[in-house]
Motif scaffolding. Structure first.
Motif, mmCIF file in Angstrom:
data_model
loop_
_atom_site.group_PDB
_atom_site.id
_atom_site.type_symbol
_atom_site.label_atom_id
_atom_site.label_comp_id
_atom_site.label_asym_id
_atom_site.label_seq_id
_atom_site.Cartn_x
_atom_site.Cartn_y
_atom_site.Cartn_z
ATOM 1 N N ALA A 2 0.806 -1.226 0.000
ATOM 2 C CA ALA A 2 0.000 0.000 0.000
ATOM 3 C C ALA A 2 0.838 1.275 0.000
ATOM 4 N N PRO A 21 0.428 -0.285 7.325
ATOM 5 C CA PRO A 21 -0.879 0.375 7.238
ATOM 6 C C PRO A 21 -1.976 -0.491 7.864
ATOM 7 N N THR A 22 -2.989 0.162 8.356
ATOM 8 C CA THR A 22 -4.171 -0.546 8.851
ATOM 9 C C THR A 22 -5.007 -0.973 7.637
ATOM 10 N N PRO A 24 -8.102 -0.159 6.743
ATOM 11 C CA PRO A 24 -8.736 0.968 6.053
ATOM 12 C C PRO A 24 -7.750 1.772 5.208
ATOM 13 N N GLN A 25 -6.523 1.907 5.681
ATOM 14 C CA GLN A 25 -5.513 2.636 4.914
ATOM 15 C C GLN A 25 -5.118 1.856 3.665
ATOM 16 N N GLY A 28 -8.055 1.902 1.308
ATOM 17 C CA GLY A 28 -8.487 3.221 0.858
ATOM 18 C C GLY A 28 -7.507 3.927 -0.060
ATOM 19 N N TRP A 29 -6.211 3.779 0.183
ATOM 20 C CA TRP A 29 -5.210 4.528 -0.573
ATOM 21 C C TRP A 29 -5.239 4.302 -2.074
ATOM 22 N N ILE A 40 -14.572 5.776 3.520
ATOM 23 C CA ILE A 40 -13.865 4.881 4.424
ATOM 24 C C ILE A 40 -14.689 4.766 5.691
ATOM 25 N N LYS A 48 -8.499 6.003 9.937
ATOM 26 C CA LYS A 48 -9.300 6.595 8.850
ATOM 27 C C LYS A 48 -8.823 7.988 8.477
ATOM 28 N N ALA A 51 -5.691 7.848 6.661
ATOM 29 C CA ALA A 51 -5.975 7.255 5.344
ATOM 30 C C ALA A 51 -6.464 8.340 4.392
ATOM 31 N N TRP A 55 -2.431 10.812 1.326
ATOM 32 C CA TRP A 55 -2.164 10.985 -0.105
ATOM 33 C C TRP A 55 -2.125 12.478 -0.458
#
Length: 185
Positions: A2, A21-22, A24-25, A28-29, A40, A48, A51, A55
């Motif tokens: 990720a 990363p978790t 969600p990260q 989501g990324w 998210i 979150k 996340a 970016w």
């Protein structure tokens, strides 16, 4: 992985600070990096907010800085003033950490400026935000509406990403409908 799409300073800071990363990260990324609308949904403490922000922060730090009047490229909308203030405080650590990681790597980055505009923002500060727009603006739905109906709207012409936090708190209300119309503008 990720983190592969992030710049070296962001990767270095993230790996040193968090390791991995978790979910969600990691999930989501890719969508956020592709410029897709993303939602998210995850429990509190799952990363979150980072996340959503990382970016945009990476882009603000590594892409050329636009003209002074059109600097605001990332917009964060919070339903609560207190949350907006907390977010502004919580952004200081990643911004400083990424800057330090860039220095260690010998990489030049632009440390983004962060501004906050809520109903509590003084008239002097509102004028300063128009004269010297921040790279990242934190606001509330009502203040965003006021920005769009004033001369300050010109500072938002380069916004290319909007983060709406705690959308569930507003979605089914008049505030949510108003925010939807404001975002469409």
């Amino acid at each position: 992985m990720a983190l592969d799409r992030f710049s070296a300073p962001v990767r270095a800071w993230f790996e040193t600070t968090f390791g991995e990363p978790t979910p969600p990260q990691a999930q989501g990324w890719p969508a956020i990096a592709a410029g897709q609308h993303s939602l998210i949904l995850a429990p509190t403490g799952s990363g979150k907010t980072l996340a959503a922000f990382l970016w945009g922060i990476d882009r603000l730090m590594t892409e050329p800085v636009p003209d002074d009047k059109q600097r605001t490229r990332l917009l964060y909308v919070s339903p609560l003033r207190a949350l907006a203030v907390d977010i502004e405080k919580n952004l200081r650590a990643p911004l400083a950490g990424i800057r330090l990681a860039a220095e260690r790597l010998g990489t030049a980055v632009h440390e983004p400026t962060v501004g906050i505009r809520t109903g509590d923002t003084s008239a002097d500060e509102r004028r300063r935000l128009v004269r010297h727009p921040p790279d990242l603006l934190i606001t509330t739905p009502e203040s965003l509406y006021l920005l769009l109906t004033s001369q300050a709207r010109e500072t938002l012409t380069n916004v290319d990403a909007v983060i709406v936090d705690e959308i569930h708190a507003m979605a089914a209300t008049k505030r949510g409908a108003h925010l939807s119309v404001t975002l469409e503008r």
